[in-house]
Design a protein around this motif. Structure first.
Motif, PDB file in Angstrom:
ATOM      1  N   LEU A   1       0.829  -1.203   0.000  1.00  0.00           N
ATOM      2  CA  LEU A   1       0.000   0.000   0.000  1.00  0.00           C
ATOM      3  C   LEU A   1       0.868   1.261   0.000  1.00  0.00           C
ATOM      4  N   ILE A   2       1.952   1.215   0.760  1.00  0.00           N
ATOM      5  CA  ILE A   2       2.866   2.367   0.819  1.00  0.00           C
ATOM      6  C   ILE A   2       3.501   2.613  -0.547  1.00  0.00           C
ATOM      7  N   ARG A   3       3.897   1.542  -1.233  1.00  0.00           N
ATOM      8  CA  ARG A   3       4.467   1.698  -2.572  1.00  0.00           C
ATOM      9  C   ARG A   3       3.469   2.378  -3.507  1.00  0.00           C
ATOM     10  N   ALA A   4       2.198   1.973  -3.400  1.00  0.00           N
ATOM     11  CA  ALA A   4       1.163   2.582  -4.241  1.00  0.00           C
ATOM     12  C   ALA A   4       0.994   4.062  -3.910  1.00  0.00           C
ATOM     13  N   ALA A   5       0.948   4.379  -2.620  1.00  0.00           N
ATOM     14  CA  ALA A   5       0.760   5.776  -2.205  1.00  0.00           C
ATOM     15  C   ALA A   5       1.913   6.658  -2.673  1.00  0.00           C
ATOM     16  N   ARG A   6       3.118   6.122  -2.655  1.00  0.00           N
ATOM     17  CA  ARG A   6       4.275   6.901  -3.096  1.00  0.00           C
ATOM     18  C   ARG A   6       4.284   7.128  -4.608  1.00  0.00           C
ATOM     19  N   ARG A   7       3.504   6.328  -5.345  1.00  0.00           N
ATOM     20  CA  ARG A   7       3.320   6.567  -6.779  1.00  0.00           C
ATOM     21  C   ARG A   7       2.163   7.544  -7.021  1.00  0.00           C
ATOM     22  N   LYS A   8       1.671   8.161  -5.965  1.00  0.00           N
ATOM     23  CA  LYS A   8       0.570   9.119  -6.018  1.00  0.00           C
ATOM     24  C   LYS A   8      -0.780   8.455  -6.282  1.00  0.00           C
ATOM     25  N   VAL A   9      -0.890   7.161  -6.006  1.00  0.00           N
ATOM     26  CA  VAL A   9      -2.193   6.489  -6.023  1.00  0.00           C
ATOM     27  C   VAL A   9      -2.952   6.916  -4.771  1.00  0.00           C
ATOM     28  N   HIS A  10      -4.235   7.218  -4.912  1.00  0.00           N
ATOM     29  CA  HIS A  10      -5.081   7.555  -3.757  1.00  0.00           C
ATOM     30  C   HIS A  10      -5.423   6.253  -3.029  1.00  0.00           C
ATOM     31  N   VAL A  11      -4.811   6.025  -1.881  1.00  0.00           N
ATOM     32  CA  VAL A  11      -4.992   4.781  -1.127  1.00  0.00           C
ATOM     33  C   VAL A  11      -5.865   5.059   0.086  1.00  0.00           C
ATOM     34  N   TYR A  12      -6.975   4.324   0.201  1.00  0.00           N
ATOM     35  CA  TYR A  12      -7.909   4.469   1.316  1.00  0.00           C
ATOM     36  C   TYR A  12      -7.941   3.154   2.097  1.00  0.00           C
ATOM     37  N   MET A  13      -7.627   3.227   3.368  1.00  0.00           N
ATOM     38  CA  MET A  13      -7.523   2.037   4.215  1.00  0.00           C
ATOM     39  C   MET A  13      -8.487   2.196   5.390  1.00  0.00           C
ATOM     40  N   LEU A  14      -9.503   1.348   5.423  1.00  0.00           N
ATOM     41  CA  LEU A  14     -10.533   1.420   6.459  1.00  0.00           C
ATOM     42  C   LEU A  14     -10.556   0.091   7.207  1.00  0.00           C
ATOM     43  N   LEU A  15     -10.310   0.126   8.513  1.00  0.00           N
ATOM     44  CA  LEU A  15     -10.232  -1.072   9.344  1.00  0.00           C
ATOM     45  C   LEU A  15     -11.261  -1.002  10.458  1.00  0.00           C
ATOM     46  N   ASP A  16     -11.725  -2.173  10.880  1.00  0.00           N
ATOM     47  CA  ASP A  16     -12.667  -2.204  11.995  1.00  0.00           C
ATOM     48  C   ASP A  16     -11.999  -1.701  13.271  1.00  0.00           C
ATOM     49  N   GLY A  17     -12.712  -0.835  13.993  1.00  0.00           N
ATOM     50  CA  GLY A  17     -12.146  -0.183  15.164  1.00  0.00           C
ATOM     51  C   GLY A  17     -11.976  -1.091  16.359  1.00  0.00           C
ATOM     52  N   TYR A  18     -12.628  -2.252  16.344  1.00  0.00           N
ATOM     53  CA  TYR A  18     -12.474  -3.207  17.444  1.00  0.00           C
ATOM     54  C   TYR A  18     -11.411  -4.251  17.109  1.00  0.00           C
ATOM     55  N   ALA A  19     -11.570  -4.929  15.978  1.00  0.00           N
ATOM     56  CA  ALA A  19     -10.712  -6.070  15.658  1.00  0.00           C
ATOM     57  C   ALA A  19      -9.286  -5.657  15.320  1.00  0.00           C
ATOM     58  N   SER A  20      -9.098  -4.411  14.873  1.00  0.00           N
ATOM     59  CA  SER A  20      -7.756  -3.948  14.479  1.00  0.00           C
ATOM     60  C   SER A  20      -7.188  -2.913  15.452  1.00  0.00           C
ATOM     61  N   GLN A  21      -7.727  -2.874  16.654  1.00  0.00           N
ATOM     62  CA  GLN A  21      -7.360  -1.812  17.588  1.00  0.00           C
ATOM     63  C   GLN A  21      -5.936  -1.952  18.149  1.00  0.00           C
ATOM     64  N   ARG A  22      -5.300  -3.113  17.929  1.00  0.00           N
ATOM     65  CA  ARG A  22      -3.961  -3.306  18.492  1.00  0.00           C
ATOM     66  C   ARG A  22      -2.857  -2.719  17.623  1.00  0.00           C
ATOM     67  N   LEU A  23      -3.184  -2.152  16.480  1.00  0.00           N
ATOM     68  CA  LEU A  23      -2.155  -1.525  15.662  1.00  0.00           C
ATOM     69  C   LEU A  23      -1.497  -0.391  16.445  1.00  0.00           C
ATOM     70  N   SER A  24      -0.182  -0.335  16.388  1.00  0.00           N
ATOM     71  CA  SER A  24       0.539   0.663  17.163  1.00  0.00           C
ATOM     72  C   SER A  24       0.466   2.030  16.492  1.00  0.00           C
ATOM     73  N   PRO A  25       0.559   3.110  17.265  1.00  0.00           N
ATOM     74  CA  PRO A  25       0.604   4.456  16.675  1.00  0.00           C
ATOM     75  C   PRO A  25       1.748   4.612  15.671  1.00  0.00           C
ATOM     76  N   THR A  26       2.864   3.946  15.935  1.00  0.00           N
ATOM     77  CA  THR A  26       4.011   4.025  15.020  1.00  0.00           C
ATOM     78  C   THR A  26       3.661   3.428  13.662  1.00  0.00           C
ATOM     79  N   PHE A  27       2.973   2.285  13.673  1.00  0.00           N
ATOM     80  CA  PHE A  27       2.565   1.624  12.428  1.00  0.00           C
ATOM     81  C   PHE A  27       1.610   2.510  11.639  1.00  0.00           C
ATOM     82  N   ILE A  28       0.621   3.079  12.324  1.00  0.00           N
ATOM     83  CA  ILE A  28      -0.363   3.940  11.657  1.00  0.00           C
ATOM     84  C   ILE A  28       0.306   5.197  11.110  1.00  0.00           C
ATOM     85  N   SER A  29       1.234   5.766  11.873  1.00  0.00           N
ATOM     86  CA  SER A  29       1.949   6.961  11.403  1.00  0.00           C
ATOM     87  C   SER A  29       2.755   6.663  10.143  1.00  0.00           C
TER      88      SER A  29
END
Length: 374
Positions: free
Chosen positions: A42-70
């Motif tokens: 996804l990052i590779r796509a975004a760096r090519r100026k592709v509009h990347v939209y990532m929507l995750l469930d707020g309960y099941a994916s809540q363990r993602l770290s702030p560093t990862f999201i940043s």
């Protein structure tokens, strides 16, 4: 396709070939080897100026770290959580985004039951949980892009961020067949997948084979299954023997006696955890996606399936089912079930069935159906 390495390789290929827009919406996204591999695509796509939209469930994916999201946001990815009605550090109350979908350029899409996590992937000697995905091109991808846009619109999408998908060159699909998008979101009066499963048993002439995890269906569907069986339709259920949620398996086994009485064959998949949600009717058409045949998917989650009417696809799935039944399953007969489950076990199955329905009622009583607003 089945889940595992092929599925995640396909996600990478879709992301690497995206030109203008890319949607990924899923229930579980883990910060592990598999999650990082998908994130890098996804990052590779975004760096090519592709509009990347990532929507995750707020309960099941809540363990993602702030560093990862940043890291995602710094690369230019539009990242959001799908939020429930109420949420705090200690509880989650509301519907969940349970579907799993990837769409690129309104040109190609993949609808699955597969989450983004190591347990759904082939990692070393460890094989993935059994799951399925449907890859499509053509008109259905345009419609799926619209679905993702509408869901994203409820979070952070602005008009200036929308992709101009009309300008993207489109190749004709290699094969044509009838495909329809089916959604369930009971709050907004979307019950299309529930209706599809009713159609399976109402319209079947010869046979229905259904693979599903967490099987405790609504009464209306049980009645249609029984009616189909009385008409002479051969019904086979492929269920899991190794459940990741033991209570759901105990609850499921409470229904076995009813299934035996209605001459419905039961096969338990023993090779690994079965997480797939797919069914085939009369070797004519299939439904596959995120929808579990139970009340949570029917009333408490946002779900997405594709119905595909094509004999080649249906026969391919039937052949896969035959291979799985013959090589990886054990048939559960009424005699075997009675011999291995005494009165106390059967009572525990009954208790589990009632308890899980009580939990469902307790955590979904707030629902009020509202008119969908586009």
């Amino acid at each position: 396709m089945r889940g595992g390495a092929d599925y995640f390789n396909c996600i990478e290929e879709i992301a690497d070939n995206a030109i203008d827009s890319l949607h990924l919406q899923t229930y579980i996204f883990d910060e592990d080897e598999t999650g990082n591999k998908v994130a890098e695509a996804l990052i590779r796509a975004a760096r090519r100026k592709v509009h990347v939209y990532m929507l995750l469930d707020g309960y099941a994916s809540q363990r993602l770290s702030p560093t990862f999201i940043s890291r995602l946001e710094d690369a230019g990815i539009h990242f959001r959580f799908f939020h429930p009605l109420l949420k705090s550090q200690y509880f989650y109350f509301g519907r969940r985004l349970h579907h799993k979908v990837v769409v690129a350029d309104a040109r190609v899409c993949m609808v699955a039951g597969v989450n983004i996590s190591n347990r759904y992937n082939d990692i070393g000697e460890t094989k993935a949980w059994l799951d399925w995905a449907v890859y499509t091109e053509g008109e259905v991808a345009i419609q799926m892009n619209d679905v993702c846009m509408r869901i994203w619109k409820g979070s952070a999408l602005k008009k200036r961020e929308r992709a101009d998908t009309d300008a993207i060159p489109r190749a004709l699909p290699k094969e044509e067949c009838l495909v329809r998008i089916r959604r369930n979101d009971w709050v907004y009066k979307k019950t299309e997948i529930t209706k599809t499963y009713r159609e399976l048993f109402t319209e079947a002439h010869a046979n229905v084979t259904m693979m599903t995890s967490y099987f405790w269906p609504p009464q209306k569907l049980l009645k249609r299954m029984a009616a189909a069986s009385r008409r002479g339709v051969k019904i086979r259920l492929i269920l899991t023997a190794k459940a990741d949620v033991p209570l759901s398996k105990y609850s499921e086994r409470y229904l076995y006696q009813w299934l035996f009485r209605n001459k419905i064959e039961i096969y338990e998949y023993e090779k690994n955890v079965l997480h797939g949600k797919i069914a085939v009717c009369d070797s004519e058409w299939i439904t596959a996606g995120s929808y579990n045949v139970n009340n949570i998917s029917a009333y408490a989650s946002v779900e997405l399936n594709l119905d595909v009417k094509n004999r080649s696809v249906a026969r391919l799935i039937n052949n896969d089912f035959e291979e799985i039944i013959n090589n990886d399953c054990k048939q559960i007969t009424e005699a075997d079930f009675k011999a291995s489950n005494n009165f106390l076990k059967r009572f525990f199955y009954y208790f589990s069935y009632r308890f899980i329905h009580f939990l469902f009622f307790l955590f979904t009583f707030y629902f009020i159906q509202r008119r969908e607003q586009d």
